[in-house]
Design a protein around this motif. Structure first.
Motif, PDB file in Angstrom:
ATOM      1  N   LEU A 174      -0.508  -1.907  25.760  1.00  0.00           N
ATOM      2  CA  LEU A 174       0.511  -2.838  25.251  1.00  0.00           C
ATOM      3  C   LEU A 174       0.447  -4.154  26.023  1.00  0.00           C
ATOM      4  N   GLN A 175       0.315  -4.070  27.322  1.00  0.00           N
ATOM      5  CA  GLN A 175       0.231  -5.295  28.126  1.00  0.00           C
ATOM      6  C   GLN A 175      -1.017  -6.104  27.786  1.00  0.00           C
ATOM      7  N   ALA A 176      -2.100  -5.392  27.475  1.00  0.00           N
ATOM      8  CA  ALA A 176      -3.361  -6.078  27.184  1.00  0.00           C
ATOM      9  C   ALA A 176      -3.396  -6.688  25.789  1.00  0.00           C
ATOM     10  N   SER A 181       1.971  -0.065  19.123  1.00  0.00           N
ATOM     11  CA  SER A 181       1.480   1.089  18.364  1.00  0.00           C
ATOM     12  C   SER A 181       0.672   2.050  19.246  1.00  0.00           C
ATOM     13  N   TYR A 182      -0.053   1.542  20.238  1.00  0.00           N
ATOM     14  CA  TYR A 182      -0.820   2.425  21.114  1.00  0.00           C
ATOM     15  C   TYR A 182       0.091   3.426  21.812  1.00  0.00           C
ATOM     16  N   LEU A 183       1.188   2.932  22.343  1.00  0.00           N
ATOM     17  CA  LEU A 183       2.142   3.797  23.029  1.00  0.00           C
ATOM     18  C   LEU A 183       2.814   4.749  22.052  1.00  0.00           C
ATOM     19  N   GLN A 184       3.232   4.244  20.915  1.00  0.00           N
ATOM     20  CA  GLN A 184       3.910   5.082  19.921  1.00  0.00           C
ATOM     21  C   GLN A 184       3.044   6.259  19.494  1.00  0.00           C
ATOM     22  N   ILE A 185       1.794   5.983  19.164  1.00  0.00           N
ATOM     23  CA  ILE A 185       0.892   7.030  18.675  1.00  0.00           C
ATOM     24  C   ILE A 185       0.539   8.016  19.782  1.00  0.00           C
ATOM     25  N   ALA A 186       0.165   7.512  20.953  1.00  0.00           N
ATOM     26  CA  ALA A 186      -0.257   8.388  22.049  1.00  0.00           C
ATOM     27  C   ALA A 186       0.877   9.298  22.514  1.00  0.00           C
TER      28      ALA A 186
END
Length: 206
Positions: A174-176, A181-186
């Protein structure tokens, strides 16, 4: 070794740390100097150096410890009561809400970058934070196993580590990228892996 402080001294030191943390959250580490912190906390120069002999380096380390505590505090009471699927989902929503609001303005990451990620004191702060966080998650996974809501074959430590990695990895991406969505899915996938498998007979009847 930290010096022993009176109750009044401890309160004063904490006031300075919290005031510095607020300034850093608002303006960023590079833009906040000791004079800014002194003015915001009504602290004299001699008083500030009494509590933080090495000046800004000592103070930034204390603020980093405070922000690490806040990482846990912002997830409570959800994190300490992961005893049902409903409560796990409430915690998941809370974590996503925190990072979605924070985006690229993670104060702990900014302080770590300033202090140096390889510094032993910085590594200790992160290690203590992750150990505490993992401990809450292990207890939560075990609670689901005890209630029969989780797959009986789940290893609480392995599952907790996977979930924590999903959070920290998703937060880093997310920071990058500024994409939540990366956090939500993982995180959703890591939690769903805890679920008790549906028996084959039930799948067929469904």
């Amino acid at each position: 070794m930290e010096r022993a402080l009176t109750a009044k001294g401890t309160a004063t030191r904490q006031r300075i740390v919290e005031g510095a943390a607020l300034l850093i959250r608002a303006d960023g580490v590079p833009n906040v100097g000791l004079d800014d912190i002194r003015a915001a906390t009504a602290t004299s120069k001699s008083q500030l150096f009494h509590y933080f002999p090495a000046g800004k380096a000592d103070l930034m380390l204390a603020v980093a410890k405070f922000e690490a505590e806040q990482v846990i505090a912002e997830q409570l009471p959800h994190l300490a009561d992961l005893t049902s699927w409903r409560k796990w989902q409430a915690w998941r929503r809370r974590v996503i809400q925190i990072y979605d609001a924070q985006r690229q303005r993670c104060p702990l990451s900014a302080l770590t970058a300033q202090l140096g990620a390889g510094d032993p004191a910085t590594r200790e702060i992160h290690a203590n934070l992750l150990d505490r966080w993992q401990g809450y998650l292990v207890a939560g996974v075990q609670a689901l196993k005890d209630s029969g809501e989780a797959d009986p074959g789940v290893d609480p430590l392995v599952a907790a580590t996977s979930i924590l990695t999903a959070v920290t990895g998703g937060a880093g991406m997310l920071q990058a990228t500024d994409r939540i969505s990366y956090l939500q899915i993982a995180l959703t996938d890591a939690i769903d892996n805890l679920r008790r498998p549906v028996p084959a007979t039930r799948r067929k009847s469904a």
